[in-house]
Design an enzyme around this catalytic site. Structure first.
Site, PDB file in Angstrom:
ATOM      1  N   LYS A  83       0.840  -1.207   0.000  1.00  0.00           N
ATOM      2  CA  LYS A  83       0.000   0.000   0.000  1.00  0.00           C
ATOM      3  C   LYS A  83       0.877   1.260   0.000  1.00  0.00           C
ATOM      4  O   LYS A  83       0.392   2.359   0.206  1.00  0.00           O
ATOM      5  CB  LYS A  83      -0.893   0.026   1.252  1.00  0.00           C
ATOM      6  CG  LYS A  83      -1.846  -1.138   1.372  1.00  0.00           C
ATOM      7  CD  LYS A  83      -2.666  -0.982   2.653  1.00  0.00           C
ATOM      8  CE  LYS A  83      -3.495  -2.216   2.918  1.00  0.00           C
ATOM      9  NZ  LYS A  83      -4.020  -2.205   4.303  1.00  0.00           N
ATOM     10  N   ARG A 105      16.010  -8.230   3.915  1.00  0.00           N
ATOM     11  CA  ARG A 105      16.340  -8.398   2.491  1.00  0.00           C
ATOM     12  C   ARG A 105      15.571  -7.338   1.735  1.00  0.00           C
ATOM     13  O   ARG A 105      14.359  -7.179   1.924  1.00  0.00           O
ATOM     14  CB  ARG A 105      15.946  -9.788   1.994  1.00  0.00           C
ATOM     15  CG  ARG A 105      16.008  -9.871   0.476  1.00  0.00           C
ATOM     16  CD  ARG A 105      15.926 -11.267  -0.044  1.00  0.00           C
ATOM     17  NE  ARG A 105      17.149 -12.008   0.224  1.00  0.00           N
ATOM     18  CZ  ARG A 105      17.492 -13.117  -0.423  1.00  0.00           C
ATOM     19  NH1 ARG A 105      16.707 -13.614  -1.348  1.00  0.00           N
ATOM     20  NH2 ARG A 105      18.615 -13.743  -0.132  1.00  0.00           N
TER      21      ARG A 105
HETATM   22  C1  NCD Z   1      21.120 -15.531  -3.771  1.00  0.00           C
HETATM   23  C2  NCD Z   1      20.501 -14.175  -3.534  1.00  0.00           C
HETATM   24  O1  NCD Z   1      19.315 -14.062  -3.247  1.00  0.00           O
HETATM   25  O2  NCD Z   1      21.240 -13.228  -3.667  1.00  0.00           O
HETATM   26  N1  NCD Z   1      20.391 -16.615  -3.305  1.00  0.00           N
HETATM   27  C3  NCD Z   1      20.328 -16.934  -1.986  1.00  0.00           C
HETATM   28  O3  NCD Z   1      20.355 -16.107  -1.113  1.00  0.00           O
HETATM   29  N2  NCD Z   1      20.269 -18.241  -1.708  1.00  0.00           N
HETATM   30  C4  NCD Z   1      21.553 -15.690  -5.163  1.00  0.00           C
HETATM   31  C5  NCD Z   1      20.512 -15.675  -6.248  1.00  0.00           C
HETATM   32  O4  NCD Z   1      19.374 -15.272  -6.059  1.00  0.00           O
HETATM   33  O5  NCD Z   1      20.870 -16.077  -7.340  1.00  0.00           O
END
Ligand code: NCD
Length: 322
Positions: A83, A105
């Site tokens: 949103k 992340r």
């Molecule tokens: C990696 C990422 O997300 O950076 N994967 C992960 O964390 N296992 C690499 C990728 O997405 O290729």
């Protein structure tokens, strides 16, 4: 050790070794039928995921739960982020809920850094992958896996040769690995087509090659990177066949490694593109082990950053049934 884990460069050699040794200790717990330690009881760990993830999110969740923390998993899809809520308002909400650690992340490089240094939250921030920048716990789990196979579990990686191949340009895994492996004394070679090599790579502590067949012979390990199509806004190579032919790992190429050389991939894999199924499932592959090791390493990171007591004591108590 720094308060937060934002970059592999935050880790001194002693910090990195402490995390890897603690992870090895903690793996003794997770090998048992009852996998829990009471260490982080009453602490709250928030998983804040603005980008898709399978392995990393589940791994942090398992790690926090095995240390008895309360875990709140927040994914941007289905939350108020869709949103239009800002990172700041999301952070303030987490703070109000009393998060001791925030695992973040984010698609934007630098977002975890912003979160850690904004004053919005008091807790520890762990970078679980920011844009094309860094993914320090992936580098730690890769180093753990390399130590286990190449140095008998506790030894050093000095002088070991690791070749990292593929879409370096979009890879946060490559950058964090180069930094950490260098800290641990390994010699890293990056291999990619020129179009997938980042500008400024000559300042990274590694060597650079554009020829996989030249870089592989005698190497102790090869780490294949996923071709990150979702981050590509242009054509970086002619066709996927051409890419595989020049930069893919097949059985012949894997055979160029040292006698006991191993094959890593952070996942998710594009089978048939950067790696053939035969190699991914073959005897040199440690790809599934990397996932298991990820839990141990993330337990160690949470354990050390959240300032728990000596791991030996905790394991001893657990073993004494206390
Ligand atoms: C990696 C990422 O997300 O950076 N994967 C992960 O964390 N296992 C690499 C990728 O997405 O290729």
């Amino acid at each position: 050790m720094n308060k937060h884990l934002l970059s592999a460069a935050d880790l001194s050699r002693d910090d990195a070794v402490a995390i890897l040794d603690t992870a090895a200790e903690l793996s003794r717990v997770t090998d048992r039928a009852v996998k829990k330690l009471p260490t982080l009881r009453g602490r709250t760990v928030v998983n804040l995921f603005f980008e898709d993830s399978t392995r990393t999110r589940i791994s942090f969740e398992a790690a926090a739960k095995r240390l008895s923390a309360d875990v709140i998993t927040f994914s941007a899809k289905g939350s108020s982020v869709s949103k239009g809520e800002s990172l700041k308002d999301t952070a303030l909400t987490l703070e109000a809920m009393g998060a001791d650690a925030v695992i973040v992340r984010h698609g934007a490089s630098g977002a975890p850094h912003r979160l850690a240094h904004s004053g919005w939250i008091d807790g520890v921030v762990v970078n679980a992958g920011d844009g094309t920048h860094e993914h320090p716990t992936q580098a730690l789990l890769d180093a753990y896996t390399l130590r286990h196979h190449l140095a008998g579990g506790t030894g050093a990686l000095e002088g070991r040769r690791v070749v990292i191949v593929g879409d370096v340009l979009h890879s946060r895994v490559a950058r964090s690995n180069v930094l950490l492996l260098h800290t641990l004394g390994a010699e890293v070679t990056l291999v990619a087509p020129p179009t997938l090599m980042p500008v400024g790579v000559d300042t990274w502590p590694c060597t650079v090659s554009y020829d996989l067949d030249e870089a592989l012979p005698g190497a102790d390990a090869v780490m294949m990177l996923r071709v990150q199509a979702e981050r590509m806004n242009a054509a970086y190579f002619p066709t996927s066949n051409e890419y595989s032919r020049r930069y893919g790992l097949d059985v012949r190429r894997a055979g160029l490694l040292a006698h006991d050389g191993i094959v890593l991939h952070p996942g998710p894999m594009n089978r048939g593109m950067e790696i053939t199924a035969e190699v991914a499932d073959g005897p040199r592959s440690v790809i599934v082990e990397q996932v298991t090791n990820g839990v141990h390493v993330r337990m160690a990171v949470l354990y050390l950053l959240l300032g728990a007591a000596e791991v030996d004591t905790a394991v001893a108590h657990e073993e004494a049934g206390e």
